[in-house]
Design a protein around this motif. Sequence first.
Motif, PDB file in Angstrom:
ATOM      1  N   CYS A 109     -23.157  27.827 -11.968  1.00 20.91           N
ATOM      2  CA  CYS A 109     -22.684  29.144 -12.399  1.00 20.91           C
ATOM      3  C   CYS A 109     -21.185  29.290 -12.172  1.00 20.91           C
ATOM      4  N   TYR A 110     -20.714  28.869 -10.997  1.00 17.14           N
ATOM      5  CA  TYR A 110     -19.277  28.977 -10.721  1.00 17.14           C
ATOM      6  C   TYR A 110     -18.467  28.098 -11.683  1.00 17.14           C
ATOM      7  N   THR A 111     -19.005  26.930 -11.994  1.00 16.94           N
ATOM      8  CA  THR A 111     -18.310  26.036 -12.918  1.00 16.94           C
ATOM      9  C   THR A 111     -18.185  26.671 -14.297  1.00 16.94           C
ATOM     10  N   LYS A 112     -19.247  27.306 -14.754  1.00 20.15           N
ATOM     11  CA  LYS A 112     -19.194  27.980 -16.056  1.00 20.15           C
ATOM     12  C   LYS A 112     -18.178  29.115 -16.032  1.00 20.15           C
ATOM     13  N   ALA A 113     -18.108  29.828 -14.915  1.00 18.41           N
ATOM     14  CA  ALA A 113     -17.132  30.913 -14.788  1.00 18.41           C
ATOM     15  C   ALA A 113     -15.704  30.359 -14.815  1.00 18.41           C
ATOM     16  N   ILE A 114     -15.507  29.206 -14.164  1.00 17.47           N
ATOM     17  CA  ILE A 114     -14.180  28.582 -14.136  1.00 17.47           C
ATOM     18  C   ILE A 114     -13.739  28.179 -15.537  1.00 17.47           C
ATOM     19  N   VAL A 115     -14.656  27.612 -16.309  1.00 16.73           N
ATOM     20  CA  VAL A 115     -14.325  27.204 -17.676  1.00 16.73           C
ATOM     21  C   VAL A 115     -13.853  28.410 -18.486  1.00 16.73           C
ATOM     22  N   MET A 116     -14.431  29.569 -18.228  1.00 17.33           N
ATOM     23  CA  MET A 116     -14.048  30.768 -18.977  1.00 17.33           C
ATOM     24  C   MET A 116     -12.733  31.372 -18.478  1.00 17.33           C
ATOM     25  N   ASP A 117     -12.461  31.213 -17.192  1.00 11.37           N
ATOM     26  CA  ASP A 117     -11.235  31.788 -16.616  1.00 11.37           C
ATOM     27  C   ASP A 117     -10.681  30.806 -15.590  1.00 11.37           C
ATOM     28  N   LEU A 118      -9.851  29.896 -16.066  1.00 13.27           N
ATOM     29  CA  LEU A 118      -9.361  28.799 -15.233  1.00 13.27           C
ATOM     30  C   LEU A 118      -8.383  29.226 -14.151  1.00 13.27           C
ATOM     31  N   ARG A 119      -7.873  30.446 -14.222  1.00 11.01           N
ATOM     32  CA  ARG A 119      -6.860  30.881 -13.260  1.00 11.01           C
ATOM     33  C   ARG A 119      -7.404  31.871 -12.244  1.00 11.01           C
ATOM     34  N   ASN A 120      -8.693  31.905 -12.044  1.00  6.55           N
ATOM     35  CA  ASN A 120      -9.298  32.800 -11.073  1.00  6.55           C
ATOM     36  C   ASN A 120      -9.608  32.019  -9.794  1.00  6.55           C
ATOM     37  N   ALA A 121      -8.852  32.291  -8.747  1.00  7.52           N
ATOM     38  CA  ALA A 121      -8.994  31.545  -7.498  1.00  7.52           C
ATOM     39  C   ALA A 121     -10.346  31.763  -6.835  1.00  7.52           C
ATOM     40  N   VAL A 122     -10.930  32.941  -7.042  1.00 11.48           N
ATOM     41  CA  VAL A 122     -12.209  33.255  -6.396  1.00 11.48           C
ATOM     42  C   VAL A 122     -13.302  32.301  -6.851  1.00 11.48           C
ATOM     43  N   TYR A 123     -13.312  31.961  -8.136  1.00  9.39           N
ATOM     44  CA  TYR A 123     -14.359  31.090  -8.657  1.00  9.39           C
ATOM     45  C   TYR A 123     -14.307  29.710  -7.997  1.00  9.39           C
ATOM     46  N   TYR A 124     -13.093  29.174  -7.862  1.00 11.65           N
ATOM     47  CA  TYR A 124     -12.948  27.871  -7.201  1.00 11.65           C
ATOM     48  C   TYR A 124     -13.374  27.953  -5.740  1.00 11.65           C
ATOM     49  N   CYS A 125     -12.969  29.031  -5.079  1.00  7.00           N
ATOM     50  CA  CYS A 125     -13.272  29.171  -3.648  1.00  7.00           C
ATOM     51  C   CYS A 125     -14.777  29.314  -3.423  1.00  7.00           C
ATOM     52  N   ASN A 126     -15.440  30.081  -4.279  1.00  9.25           N
ATOM     53  CA  ASN A 126     -16.887  30.226  -4.150  1.00  9.25           C
ATOM     54  C   ASN A 126     -17.598  28.902  -4.429  1.00  9.25           C
ATOM     55  N   ARG A 127     -17.094  28.160  -5.413  1.00  6.71           N
ATOM     56  CA  ARG A 127     -17.719  26.866  -5.686  1.00  6.71           C
ATOM     57  C   ARG A 127     -17.506  25.910  -4.513  1.00  6.71           C
ATOM     58  N   ALA A 128     -16.358  26.035  -3.848  1.00  8.26           N
ATOM     59  CA  ALA A 128     -16.112  25.207  -2.656  1.00  8.26           C
ATOM     60  C   ALA A 128     -17.175  25.475  -1.596  1.00  8.26           C
ATOM     61  N   ALA A 129     -17.536  26.741  -1.414  1.00 11.99           N
ATOM     62  CA  ALA A 129     -18.573  27.087  -0.437  1.00 11.99           C
ATOM     63  C   ALA A 129     -19.908  26.450  -0.815  1.00 11.99           C
ATOM     64  N   ALA A 130     -20.243  26.480  -2.107  1.00 10.59           N
ATOM     65  CA  ALA A 130     -21.496  25.872  -2.556  1.00 10.59           C
ATOM     66  C   ALA A 130     -21.474  24.364  -2.354  1.00 10.59           C
ATOM     67  N   HIS A 131     -20.340  23.739  -2.672  1.00 14.41           N
ATOM     68  CA  HIS A 131     -20.223  22.289  -2.461  1.00 14.41           C
ATOM     69  C   HIS A 131     -20.380  21.941  -0.982  1.00 14.41           C
ATOM     70  N   SER A 132     -19.802  22.750  -0.116  1.00 18.60           N
ATOM     71  CA  SER A 132     -19.925  22.481   1.326  1.00 18.60           C
ATOM     72  C   SER A 132     -21.370  22.555   1.773  1.00 18.60           C
ATOM     73  N   LYS A 133     -22.114  23.505   1.225  1.00 20.92           N
ATOM     74  CA  LYS A 133     -23.532  23.617   1.579  1.00 20.92           C
ATOM     75  C   LYS A 133     -24.310  22.375   1.168  1.00 20.92           C
ATOM     76  N   LEU A 134     -23.855  21.732   0.087  1.00 18.19           N
ATOM     77  CA  LEU A 134     -24.512  20.518  -0.399  1.00 18.19           C
ATOM     78  C   LEU A 134     -23.980  19.262   0.285  1.00 18.19           C
ATOM     79  N   GLY A 135     -22.988  19.433   1.162  1.00 19.16           N
ATOM     80  CA  GLY A 135     -22.385  18.275   1.819  1.00 19.16           C
ATOM     81  C   GLY A 135     -21.352  17.570   0.969  1.00 19.16           C
ATOM     82  N   ASN A 136     -20.936  18.195  -0.140  1.00 21.73           N
ATOM     83  CA  ASN A 136     -19.922  17.600  -1.025  1.00 21.73           C
ATOM     84  C   ASN A 136     -18.532  18.050  -0.573  1.00 21.73           C
ATOM     85  N   TYR A 137     -18.088  17.533   0.562  1.00 20.49           N
ATOM     86  CA  TYR A 137     -16.864  18.056   1.172  1.00 20.49           C
ATOM     87  C   TYR A 137     -15.606  17.655   0.408  1.00 20.49           C
TER      88      TYR A 137
END
Length: 332
Positions: A109-137
């Motif tokens: 979901c965050y990736t799709k949001a990023i594709v639509m608005d590439l300059r929104n820092a919140v989307y990247y930051c939220n996806r970072a949190a999801a990646h961390s939960k998956l161990g994708n540091y």
Amino acid sequence: MAVEKRLAFSIVQFLRDQTHCGALNSDEQESLDVAIQCLETTFKISSSDSHLAVPQPLTDIFLNCLLKNDNITQPETSPSPEVIERAEQLKNEGNNHMKEENYRCAVECYTKAIVMDLRNAVYYCNRAAAHSKLGNYTEATGDCERAIGIDPTYSKAYGRMGLALTATNKYPDAIAYFKKALVLDPENDTYKSNLKIAEQKQKEATSPVSPNRLDSPVGTRLYSDLCPWTCVPQMAGGLGFDMASLINNPAFISMAASVMQNQQVQQLMSGMMSNAVGGPAAGVGGLSDISSLIEAGQQFAQQIQQQNPELIEQLRNHIRSRSFSGSAEEHS
């Protein structure tokens, strides 16, 4: 044909992720299932062909390719209000997936949001949190860097970067990022707590160790023999796992009951309890004699590992997802 198979395998993975996100109706779900079957038949691949997997999801590869184009990373015009609204909806869907611990769908979901608005820092930051939960540091730190590049005053991006760096034992860097987060948000208790944890871990990593200290690397190894699903540094920082959910897990209860029927484990536990009742006079230091504790723990751990290795891995993942105070923070 090897490259084509790997590409097809990535496409199938992407389609399967879509079917698991719960956003499709029955007809759409069936259409994707048919598409997956057709691709697997055409390219002679299956979900068990793990050697065909690539390090990054297909959506990340696609997005990284887009980000190399300066005209896309720095658009001259902002997205339309309709696109921004849809991106926000996707972000909120991702936040709901995070609450449900459905982290892979959150990434989608965050990736799709990023594709639509590439300059929104919140989307990247939220996806970072999801990646961390998956161990994708690695992916998490990359997303934090992008968020900081877009908005250097975004404290949450520095805080999540600190979490990902701490998880990969890069304590000095993590400390620096937590301090930057606190400069931007001085009253944030989560950043203060995580900074203390990173500083403590850095101190433990660089200070002389004593094998008698449970919070030393040697002590950690000994304690890990006793309880392979826990982590002493987390406990030392007041961080543990959800005991309530553990003791309510039928698989764990059944497994523990079976393990305790082992005669050798019963003898070890009986000896430990005798020392506890008798006090120091009953044995050398009573329960402070850690060798008997470790021996019992090793037996217990071996029995558990043999009977249900899948549950142990689930417990380890459960611990990792709650390693830091940031695990409870709200998403933007």
